[in-house]
Design a protein around this motif. Structure first.
Motif, PDB file in Angstrom:
ATOM      1  N   LEU A   1       0.808  -1.219   0.000  1.00 33.75           N
ATOM      2  CA  LEU A   1       0.000   0.000   0.000  1.00 33.75           C
ATOM      3  C   LEU A   1       0.840   1.266   0.000  1.00 33.75           C
ATOM      4  O   LEU A   1       0.394   2.310  -0.484  1.00 33.75           O
ATOM      5  N   ASP A   2       2.064   1.198   0.526  1.00 31.84           N
ATOM      6  CA  ASP A   2       2.894   2.402   0.607  1.00 31.84           C
ATOM      7  C   ASP A   2       3.895   2.497  -0.541  1.00 31.84           C
ATOM      8  O   ASP A   2       4.831   3.292  -0.488  1.00 31.84           O
ATOM      9  N   ALA A   3       3.717   1.714  -1.594  1.00 35.02           N
ATOM     10  CA  ALA A   3       4.658   1.733  -2.718  1.00 35.02           C
ATOM     11  C   ALA A   3       4.544   3.039  -3.496  1.00 35.02           C
ATOM     12  O   ALA A   3       3.443   3.537  -3.751  1.00 35.02           O
ATOM     13  N   ASP A   4       5.689   3.596  -3.864  1.00 38.55           N
ATOM     14  CA  ASP A   4       5.737   4.836  -4.640  1.00 38.55           C
ATOM     15  C   ASP A   4       5.916   4.472  -6.121  1.00 38.55           C
ATOM     16  O   ASP A   4       7.004   4.592  -6.685  1.00 38.55           O
ATOM     17  N   LEU A   5       4.844   4.041  -6.763  1.00 43.60           N
ATOM     18  CA  LEU A   5       4.916   3.595  -8.154  1.00 43.60           C
ATOM     19  C   LEU A   5       5.084   4.749  -9.129  1.00 43.60           C
ATOM     20  O   LEU A   5       5.520   4.541 -10.266  1.00 43.60           O
ATOM     21  N   GLU A   6       4.743   5.965  -8.707  1.00 44.40           N
ATOM     22  CA  GLU A   6       4.870   7.108  -9.609  1.00 44.40           C
ATOM     23  C   GLU A   6       6.330   7.426  -9.931  1.00 44.40           C
ATOM     24  O   GLU A   6       6.619   8.080 -10.934  1.00 44.40           O
TER      25      GLU A   6
END
Length: 206
Positions: A95-100
């Motif tokens: 949930l806290d992944a920075d995919l941007e």
């Protein structure tokens, strides 16, 4: 005596004529095999098939996936797989992944390490390292000119995703070319930690 010889010769002649007549009669009435109307068979030689050259099957990629994913570990992927495939193999992002900040379309190579950063994480390691990409973070060894690069070219930099790449292009169009590579930190979303990840991979040609 002469009369006996004459009778004997007549008898021999009669037998000879009788044999010819009987033989001709038998030959005439003997049935002959019917002529076949079928055409003669033609034998055509078929050339041997050309053997198919052996093509080796490409080996799978072995990629180590860590960071903000559900199940970190080493996974085997098909040749041509991209970062998005590696994250999916690790049961998806957390949930806290920075995919941007990731170029999910970047193609992977064997024995690489994929690290998915977390939102707000300070000084995260490069997204892709090891394998053929070790040493430059891109796998190409080429630098990116931030004053002329397209959004797609900017996405090859670590932690530069599609949205950030577009922000760089828009900032450049609104404010003119960057005077130095440090000027890219004026773009929203690019701080010192992100800049440090690709500082040695960019130029700002005038």
């Amino acid at each position: 005596m002469d009369q006996l010889k004459t009778h004997y010769r007549a008898y021999i002649l009669f037998c000879s004529i009788l044999s010819l007549v009987v033989g001709g009669t038998i030959g005439y009435f003997t049935p002959r095999p019917p002529k076949s109307d079928l055409p003669r068979s033609i034998v055509v030689s078929t050339p041997l098939p050309t053997p198919t050259p052996f093509t080796p099957t490409p080996l799978p990629l072995r990629v180590y996936v860590t960071g903000a994913v559900e199940q970190a570990g080493v996974y085997e992927l098909s040749p041509g797989s991209i970062i998005q495939d590696a994250i999916a193999a690790a049961s998806g992002p957390s949930l806290d992944a920075d995919l941007e900040s990731i170029n999910l379309a970047r193609e992977l190579q064997d024995q690489q390490h994929v690290y998915v950063p977390r939102e707000g994480e300070a000084n995260p390691p490069p997204v892709v390292s090891g394998g053929a990409s070790e040493g430059d973070g891109t796998g190409t060894g080429a630098t990116v000119d931030i004053n002329t690069a397209t959004a797609a070219e900017l996405e090859t930099l670590p932690r530069i995703g599609p949205m950030t790449a577009q922000k760089i292009v828009e900032y450049r169009e609104a404010n003119g070319p960057f005077e130095s590579i440090e000027g890219i930190q004026k773009v929203p979303g690019i701080g010192p930690a992100t800049f440090a990840g690709f500082e040695d991979m960019i130029t700002a040609e005038q």
